[in-house]
Each structure stands twice: as C-alpha cells, then as structure tokens.
Design an enzyme around this catalytic site. Structure first.
Site, PDB file in Angstrom:
ATOM      1  N   MET A   1       0.851  -1.214  -0.137  1.00 27.71           N
ATOM      2  CA  MET A   1       0.124  -0.086   0.028  1.00 27.71           C
ATOM      3  C   MET A   1       0.502   1.480   0.014  1.00 27.71           C
ATOM      4  SD  MET A   1      -1.904  -2.363   1.393  1.00 27.71           S
ATOM      5  CE  MET A   1      -3.392  -3.318   1.664  1.00 27.71           C
ATOM      6  N   PHE A 390       4.102  -7.316   1.880  1.00 27.01           N
ATOM      7  CA  PHE A 390       4.838  -7.619   1.325  1.00 27.01           C
ATOM      8  C   PHE A 390       5.065  -6.902  -0.004  1.00 27.01           C
ATOM      9  CE2 PHE A 390       8.813 -10.398   3.967  1.00 27.01           C
ATOM     10  CZ  PHE A 390       8.332  -9.866   4.727  1.00 27.01           C
ATOM     11  N   GLU A 391       5.633  -5.731  -0.713  1.00 26.87           N
ATOM     12  CA  GLU A 391       4.916  -4.769  -2.449  1.00 26.87           C
ATOM     13  C   GLU A 391       5.769  -5.175  -3.044  1.00 26.87           C
ATOM     14  OE1 GLU A 391       2.372  -1.857  -1.805  1.00 26.87           O
ATOM     15  OE2 GLU A 391       1.651  -2.619  -0.011  1.00 26.87           O
ATOM     16  N   GLY A 392       5.699  -4.961  -4.025  1.00 29.57           N
ATOM     17  CA  GLY A 392       6.962  -4.674  -5.058  1.00 29.57           C
ATOM     18  C   GLY A 392       8.502  -5.817  -4.219  1.00 29.57           C
TER      19      GLY A 392
END
Length: 605
Positions: A1, A390-392
């Site tokens: 986010m 956990f992003e990108g």
C-alpha cells in the site's frame, strides 16, 4: 500500500505477452502413409463400452449417446474449476517407431495429444463448438520408449467438449498388464475440510483412483490428489489404486488422516471489512486515532511495522511523531483503544512492509530476528496477529524456484518458517492475513519463476509458494486489485482494473485455483471462500484502480450470487466470500466513508 498518492505500476504488466492459442494450431499435421504392419492400438476409441480403457481426471468424463460422430456413443467431458477434463489412455508401443494420432472432436477448445513419447511430445487443438472436426498429429517414439499416454482435454472455464473415434495407428508393443499396487501413500497436507495425499508413481499406470473408507471419491492422472468436502476434526481412512487399459490394481495399504479444527478465522463475522490504519505516518488523508474508528471495521491492520534494514529481519513499530501528526494519541491511549476494539469483537494486527518497507529474510539469523521483533510488537500492544504486506521490490525474492509446492529460495523458505513459528507461539487464535499484489499471485497463471517464455520478471507469481505453504494457517488473503496493469483470467482474456469485471476474474482465480505458468501438472489449489476478501482502494486518491460502489456491488453480486456477472463465467457460486479490504481507513474517512458505508449497506449492517 502506498503512503503517497497513486503511482503508475511498471510497464512490465503491459508488456506481458500470452502464448496465444492460435500458435498451438500449428501442431496439426497430415498423416503419413500407414505401414502394412500398423494397426489401431486404441482400446475403446469410440467409447462404445463407456469409459473402459480411459481415465478421466476428477470424474470429468462420461459416455453419452448424443452428440456422437459414429456408433452409439461418444465422450463428453466437463472442465470445472482448476480442472480441464483430461481423459487419457496408456498404450504400449514399439521404440523408435512412427505413429499417427487422430480423433474427431467438438467443443469451444478441444486438445488432442500424446505424452511420454521419448522424443517430442505433441498436441493439437481446435475450436469447433457446433460441428465435428478431425484432429491429427504424428510423433516418433524414442529408442527406449515402450508406452505413451494419449489424451484429450478442454480448457478452464469452457463448456463441455466431445470426442469420438480416437485412433493411434502404428506398430503395437508388448501387451498391457494391470499395474502394480501403489506404494508410499501418505498425507501431505490437511485443512478442516480437505486432505491432500501423495504416493509413489506406478510404472505403466495411466491414472489412479482414491478411496475413502472403501468408496471411490477421486481420480487422478498423477501420483497426488486432494479429497475435499470433509468434516473438521474427523479421522478418515484412504487407499489408492493404479489403473491402465488392462484394468485396476488392488488397493494400497490404508493411511489415516484427521482433518484440522475449524479454520482460525471462525471468530470473524461471516462478512468482514478489513482496513489499514495509518498509525506510524501521515499523508494527505490525515491521521485517525484508533478510538475514533467507526464500528464498521472488523480487522484493523496497523500500517506499518518496518525493518531497520532490508536484510536484518528486525522490525520496529512506533506511533506517528507529534511533529508529523499533531493529533496523535499517547501510547497509553493507543493501547487502551486497541483493547476496546478487541472487546467489541474486532481484530487488530501489525502489518509488515508496505510500499517503503523492504524485507528480505535471506538468512536464518534474519528469520529469527523477524520472529523475535514481531513478537515484541504483538506483545507490547496486545495484538491479534500479523498482516504480511510485502510489495514490489519489498518482496525481493529473485526466485529461481520452478515448483511453487517445493520452494528452495531462502527468502521464501525463511518467511514461511518465520510465520509458522509465530503461529505456533500464539496458537490457533493467531490471525494471519496477506495483501500481495496481483503481479505476485494471479500473474503466476502465465509466468512463475523464469517462465517458459523467457524475458519475464522471475518474481511473477512468487507469492504463490508462501500462500500455499501457509494456507492452513491463513485467515484472510486480500490481493490488491489495484495499481496493476491488465491481468489474464481463467477465460484467457485480459482484464483491466477499475470495474467489476477485474475483481470478478481476479477473485475467481483465487477460489477456483489455476495451473501455474501454464503447467497443468502444477495446479495452485483454490482457497476457501471464507479465506478471501477483495482488495480495493477507498478513494481515487488512494491508488490507481478505484472502483465505484456500483461496480463493487456488481462484483459481489456475481461472486456471491452468480448474478450480474457480465461476460465472465465464474467457476462457482462463492456464497461464503469473506468480504472486502481497503487501503485505507484514513482515505475512506477522507472520502466521507463512502467505501465502508457501501459495505454496510450491501450486507445489511
């Protein structure tokens, strides 16, 4: 986010090229002349004797009297969920010999092929919804090949297909014998409603039958199967047999498995609204105190716990500084407000990661530091569990794994181990949620690991091993259906964010399951509907892909009631879908609580 306003996701989404079905048609070949010693080797190729000699996955096939091309019967097979209705037969052949495989078929997508040739396995396909059409292909066996498997199958989410008059012309091999009894039957996973089994593959077997208490409950083409529809906390006895054209083996030794207790999310309401609360920072949406949250929110994820460094595994959490958030509450007030929410039946979790929080558990030391530091946050604030956001590049898997079921990449293995340790420490009431992006989940339908097409980001679909390994511990998965490019659904069409269609297609994939990277031997099993919530931005300022309340309601109508679905055909009626997640509570408040008010109105709260 994202902490800031929307950003455009990398063009890698838009650059993904699917392997088109049209290219597969190039495999159709004309038949060579038949030698004098050649014969048709297929047993019951016209299905006049029902399915004798054939094995159809998950009981997907049946002999029917219409439509038929000749004789009295034909094969009707029904794709459903994550199964494409493969019907196969193992045939003994001679090494280093030429064969011509042919069939008459009818359906939206129908495939004919041969595997185990010892050289190049072949397949061909056609679209023939209303008329019979002949498919033909040829192959040559390898110098040590003594049997091949011929098969037909349809495609995921398409209607029934039909096949008749299958032939395999070439020199016959040694007589087929009934396969040996399978050995090594064992349980590989259990949930409250299912048991996953595996066993040692049997030479010469074309399929397997799974028995529960002496009753056949499943079929499989490979040495594994999952039996569903079971009762929680109940012991079951299973056996397996091997089959081929000659018949069925005796049953294996039995194995007993006990299903788990009811899922860890039983304390959530049947419909749950999940939101992220900006607790450690401020942005254009403003700071919202825990005590000021409306009662609409059932799961509150504190954003964010962040690492002291990318590789340390050491996670820290602190309330927003007064200089950044003048109206921030004190620690004591924050803890008291959390207890009040919990007393009202709400769950409060620490969310790890976010747009800026890169976490890479590349060593056992980092894994252990993660467990210790997250436990300290949970204990300090009396929280109910953990959200993994956990992003990108925060996922930073750089995975070389080729099978999501058996990951070896250290950052994946250590993350799974760390979460299991936390679950074991806090027990069955520990709430575990995940908020991956579509790139790391649904894009695994086309690409996983390095992918067979090459040139793709090796992390595509790389959340799948984490979800799969933790599915029995998972309370909720709410994939972020935003900040995304077009993603292919089970209908092999690309779907774009911002409308009901995107959320229907992406959610249906999670529930129905899907083959990973196009490999039908590696199917990601669907999750229970009560484990899934749809992730959406709360306002146009919160992220790309904002969806209007009317479109959100269309998606819910389709998934829960199977009405107002548009052109997409879902693989089930997901009446127990848990609810919605949004980024974020703060942005929803900024937008006059449009998102939460629509949720309450739709579900009658």
């Amino acid at each position: 986010m994202e902490r800031t306003g929307p950003t455009v996701r990398s063009s890698r989404f838009l650059a993904v090229c699917s392997a088109t079905l049209i290219a597969a048609g190039a495999l159709v070949a004309s038949a060579p002349a038949v030698g004098a010693a050649d014969a048709d080797l297929v047993r019951n190729g016209g299905f006049e004797a029902g399915l004798d000699g054939w094995s159809c996955a998950n009981s997907s096939g049946a002999a029917v009297t219409a439509p038929k091309r000749s004789g009295t019967s034909a094969l009707k097979a029904t794709p459903a969920g994550s199964d494409h209705a493969k019907c196969s037969q193992t045939i003994n052949v001679k090494p280093d010999s030429s064969y011509t495989l042919s069939a008459w078929v009818q359906g939206s997508y129908v495939y004919l092929g041969a595997s185990g040739t010892g050289t190049t396995d072949v397949s061909t396909w056609t679209q023939s919804p209303g008329a019979w059409k002949q498919l033909t292909t040829t192959f040559r066996t390898g110098p040590a090949t003594t049997s091949v498997s011929i098969y037909t199958h349809g495609w995921y989410g398409t209607p029934d297909y039909y096949a008749d008059d299958l032939t395999l012309v070439g020199p016959g091999g040694e007589p087929v014998v009934i396969p040996a009894v399978p050995a090594g039957l064992r349980t590989t996973a259990t949930t409250s409603s299912s048991v996953a089994l595996s066993w040692t593959a049997v030479s010469g077997a074309s399929g397997y039958h799974v028995y529960r208490g002496g009753t056949k409950v499943a079929t499989a083409t490979g040495p594994s199967a999952t039996v569903t529809g079971l009762t929680p906390s109940t012991a079951y006895s299973f056996q397996v047999t091997a089959t081929n054209a000659a018949g069925e083996s005796a049953k294996s030794a039995a194995v007993t498995a006990t299903t788990a207790e009811g899922g860890g999310n039983t304390e959530l309401p049947p419909r749950a609204l999940v939101g992220y609360l900006h607790s450690s920072f401020a942005n254009g949406s403003g700071y919202t105190r825990m005590a000021d949250l409306p009662d609409s929110w059932d799961v509150i994820n504190l954003a964010f716990g962040e690492p002291t460094s990318v590789t340390s595994g050491d996670i820290r959490f602190a309330l927003c500084p007064v200089a950044e958030c003048p109206n921030v509450e004190s620690e004591a007030e924050f803890k008291a407000a959390i207890k009040a929410k919990q007393a009202a039946g709400k769950k409060v979790l620490i969310s790890i990661g976010g747009q800026n929080g890169q976490v890479r558990l590349g060593s056992t030391a980092a894994r252990d530091a993660f467990v210790t530091s997250v436990s300290k946050i949970i204990d300090t604030y009396g929280l109910d569990g953990l959200d993994i956001d956990f992003e990108g590049h925060s996922l930073s898997l750089d995975t070389g794994d080729t099978d999501f079921r058996s990951p070896t990449t250290p950052v994946i293995v250590n993350l799974i181990s760390a979460v299991k340790s936390l679950k074991a420490k806090y027990g069955p009431d520990f709430v575990l949620t995940m908020a991956p992006e579509t790139f790391f989940v649904q894009l695994g339908y086309q690409f996983y690991g390095s992918g067979p097409w090459g040139g793709q980001d090796p992390r595509a679909g790389s959340y799948l091993p984490v979800i799969h390994a933790l599915r029995d511990d998972l309370t909720l998965l709410h994939v972020q259906d935003y900040n995304s490019g077009p993603i292919m659904g089970l209908d092999n069409q690309y779907h774009s964010m911002g409308g009901a269609d995107f959320h229907i297609a992406m959610t249906d994939m999670l529930l129905a399951g899907f083959p990973v990277a196009g490999d039908t031997s590696k199917v990601f099993p669907g999750l229970r509907p009560d484990q899934v919530a749809i992730g959406l931005p709360a306002s146009t300022q919160a992220g790309n892909g904002h969806t209007s309340p009317a479109e959100v309601n269309k998606a819910l109508d389709c998934l829960i009631k199977k009405t107002d679905c548009g052109s997409y055909r879902t693989h089930g009626t997901w009446s127990d879908l848990r609810g919605l997640m949004t980024w974020s509570i703060n942005w929803d408040r900024f937008n006059n609580e449009e998102f939460s008010r629509n949720f309450d109105a739709y579900f009658g709260d």
